[in-house]
Design an enzyme around this catalytic site. Structure first.
Site, PDB file in Angstrom:
ATOM      1  N   GLU A  42       0.801  -1.222   0.000  1.00  0.00           N
ATOM      2  CA  GLU A  42       0.000   0.000   0.000  1.00  0.00           C
ATOM      3  C   GLU A  42       0.839   1.279   0.000  1.00  0.00           C
ATOM      4  OE1 GLU A  42      -2.625   0.563   3.382  1.00  0.00           O
ATOM      5  OE2 GLU A  42      -3.706   2.125   2.303  1.00  0.00           O
ATOM      6  N   ASP A  51      -0.857  -5.033   3.039  1.00  0.00           N
ATOM      7  CA  ASP A  51      -1.415  -3.829   3.675  1.00  0.00           C
ATOM      8  C   ASP A  51      -0.856  -3.806   5.098  1.00  0.00           C
ATOM      9  OD1 ASP A  51      -2.820  -1.755   4.791  1.00  0.00           O
ATOM     10  OD2 ASP A  51      -4.740  -2.323   3.911  1.00  0.00           O
ATOM     11  N   ILE A 104      -1.034  -1.676   7.635  1.00  0.00           N
ATOM     12  CA  ILE A 104      -2.062  -1.394   8.641  1.00  0.00           C
ATOM     13  C   ILE A 104      -3.353  -1.153   7.887  1.00  0.00           C
ATOM     14  CG2 ILE A 104      -2.894   0.158  10.448  1.00  0.00           C
ATOM     15  CD1 ILE A 104      -0.113   0.688  11.299  1.00  0.00           C
ATOM     16  N   ASP A 105      -4.294  -2.035   8.054  1.00  0.00           N
ATOM     17  CA  ASP A 105      -5.610  -1.805   7.472  1.00  0.00           C
ATOM     18  C   ASP A 105      -6.507  -1.299   8.585  1.00  0.00           C
ATOM     19  OD1 ASP A 105      -7.617  -1.733   5.520  1.00  0.00           O
ATOM     20  OD2 ASP A 105      -8.481  -3.508   6.443  1.00  0.00           O
ATOM     21  N   THR A 134      -6.193   2.390   9.177  1.00  0.00           N
ATOM     22  CA  THR A 134      -5.325   3.466   9.697  1.00  0.00           C
ATOM     23  C   THR A 134      -6.142   4.547  10.395  1.00  0.00           C
ATOM     24  OG1 THR A 134      -3.689   2.996   8.005  1.00  0.00           O
ATOM     25  CG2 THR A 134      -3.535   5.144   9.053  1.00  0.00           C
ATOM     26  N   ASP A 147      -6.305  -4.801   0.128  1.00  0.00           N
ATOM     27  CA  ASP A 147      -7.424  -5.071   1.039  1.00  0.00           C
ATOM     28  C   ASP A 147      -8.047  -6.432   0.727  1.00  0.00           C
ATOM     29  OD1 ASP A 147      -7.554  -2.493   2.381  1.00  0.00           O
ATOM     30  OD2 ASP A 147      -8.278  -1.682   0.490  1.00  0.00           O
TER      31      ASP A 147
HETATM   32  O1  LIG Z   1      -5.773   2.977   4.481  1.00  0.00           O
HETATM   33  P1  LIG Z   1      -6.122   1.711   5.190  1.00  0.00           P
HETATM   34  O2  LIG Z   1      -6.193   1.861   6.642  1.00  0.00           O
HETATM   35  O3  LIG Z   1      -5.247   0.585   4.768  1.00  0.00           O
HETATM   36  O4  LIG Z   1      -7.571   1.312   4.694  1.00  0.00           O
HETATM   37  C1  LIG Z   1      -8.704   1.634   5.440  1.00  0.00           C
HETATM   38  C2  LIG Z   1      -9.952   1.336   4.672  1.00  0.00           C
HETATM   39  O5  LIG Z   1     -11.097   1.424   5.425  1.00  0.00           O
HETATM   40  O6  LIG Z   1     -10.010   2.229   3.608  1.00  0.00           O
HETATM   41  C3  LIG Z   1     -10.127   1.515   2.433  1.00  0.00           C
HETATM   42  C4  LIG Z   1     -10.859   2.237   1.387  1.00  0.00           C
HETATM   43  O7  LIG Z   1     -12.151   2.515   1.844  1.00  0.00           O
HETATM   44  C5  LIG Z   1     -10.763   0.275   2.923  1.00  0.00           C
HETATM   45  O8  LIG Z   1     -10.843  -0.647   1.994  1.00  0.00           O
HETATM   46  C6  LIG Z   1      -9.902  -0.010   4.049  1.00  0.00           C
HETATM   47  O9  LIG Z   1     -10.279  -1.004   4.883  1.00  0.00           O
HETATM   48 MG   LIG Z   2      -3.254   0.342   5.124  1.00  0.00          MG
END
Ligand SMILES: O=P(O)(O)OC[C@@]1(O)O[C@H](CO)[C@@H](O)[C@@H]1O
Ligand SMILES: [Mg+2]
Length: 344
Positions: A137, A157, A159-160, A162, A287
């Site tokens: 990412e 990813d 940190i999913d 963030t 994701d």
């Molecule tokens: O940027 P991060 O934390 O990895 O993504 C956070 C997030 O909510 O934003 C993306 C787009 O809506 C989602 O797919 C994902 O889960």
């Molecule tokens: Mg992320």
């Protein structure tokens, strides 16, 4: 024999068998009985290399629940002390003030920890698999191309969630998928605050901390709990489409529509049967990669919002426990165009 979920998970990931399993295996071998599955797994060459679950989250402690290391605080690394584990880094940072930057929109956040964790994961994997490719990412945000070639490729990813992380909302994950020949082979997703390790390997099942995952069998939207994420675009036209998609599902009498702030963990909830469907426009290949294997191995469906096959780079998805449910959700949705990951 008696089924042991942890042993099944270890087999699925090619992890070393526990001492007890090895002892049973060699007893069976000596007694000339059925060769254990484990031995067969070992003999077969694994073209995908070492199991993801071990290396993927940076080779700390390959035990479910402690894969990223245990303990709540990162020790300060010194010449004698071991490097802090990823989990320790993430958990420590979770409780601290963070320097937050934005990416594609004011709602698309990144912190130093996202960069740090991504760098650690990639360097650990690169040490072991120097010829492999990476899609990650924060590298993509810095301009790296997201192209999935037939080469072995890790899709990361760091940190999913963030935004959750920034707000200390405890729904934050690390997600790592792995593809060869453009086919997803395995995925690991780690729920950092609840220490839940979700794993899936093609043809070998999906697990959470050793428990096999199964999707729900629901086919009726009016009995469904549906999950989605908002997506980073917040211009009026996009928001209108987003809200109208949600409205359509509520008109169809879905029990509820939830937004938890982490698409990977929402998809894990789907895999474990805690939700019946997931849809989103504006998510990315990092994701989807790991979660897709986990859902499929839990018996679920992951498809394009058009109803066709999933395109990992298309920034859109519908997933459900059943094909009927996925198709109904896909039919209810209006498309929100986020472009493609491989054209950015
Ligand atoms: O940027 P991060 O934390 O990895 O993504 C956070 C997030 O909510 O934003 C993306 C787009 O809506 C989602 O797919 C994902 O889960
Ligand atoms: Mg992320």
């Amino acid at each position: 024999g008696k089924s042991n979920p942890l042993a099944a998970e270890r087999r699925a990931f090619g992890l070393a068998a526990s001492r007890a399993t090895c002892a049973r295996a060699s007893r069976r071998g000596r007694e000339g009985r059925r060769r254990p599955q484990l031995a067969q797994t070992r003999r077969r060459p694994l073209h995908i290399g070492c199991p993801a679950a071990v290396v993927a989250l940076a080779a700390h402690e390959p035990r479910p629940g402690t894969l990223l290391g245990s303990g709540s605080g990162a020790s300060v690394p010194g010449p004698q002390s071991p490097a802090p584990t990823l989990l320790a880094i993430i958990r420590k940072a979770l409780s601290e003030e963070k320097r937050v930057s934005t990416k594609t929109s004011a709602a698309d956040l990144v912190t130093e920890t996202d960069h740090l964790v991504e760098g650690l994961i990639i360097s650990e994997l690169q040490k072991r698999f120097p010829s492999h490719r990476f899609i990650a990412e924060e590298a993509a945000a810095a301009g790296a191309k997201c192209v999935l070639t037939p080469s072995p490729t890790w899709i990361v990813d760091p940190i999913d969630g963030t935004c959750n992380f920034v707000h200390r909302f405890p729904t934050v994950a690390v997600s790592i998928g792995f593809a060869v020949n453009q086919e997803l082979e395995f995925g690991v997703i780690y729920h950092c605050t609840e220490e839940r390790l979700y794993t899936g390997r093609r043809g070998r099942g999906a697990f959470c901390n050793g428990q096999r995952l199964r999707v729900s069998g629901e086919t009726d939207i009016s009995k469904a709990l549906v999950l989605t994420e908002i997506g980073p675009k917040r211009d009026p036209a996009t928001l209108k489409l987003f809200l109208s998609n949600m409205e359509r599902l509520l008109h169809a009498k879905a029990h509820g529509v939830r937004v938890i702030g982490s698409s990977t963990l929402a998809l894990c909830h789907l895999a474990s049967g805690a939700a019946d469907a997931y849809y989103q426009f504006g998510l990315h290949c990092w994701d989807l990669a790991a979660a897709t294997v986990i859902i499929r191995e839990a018996g679920g469906i992951v498809m394009d919002t058009s109803g066709g096959p999933l395109d990992l780079m298309s920034c859109r998805v519908v997933a459900a426990g059943t094909r009927e449910m996925a198709t109904l959700i896909a039919q209810a949705l209006q498309t929100i165009n986020y472009g493609r990951d491989d054209e950015k």
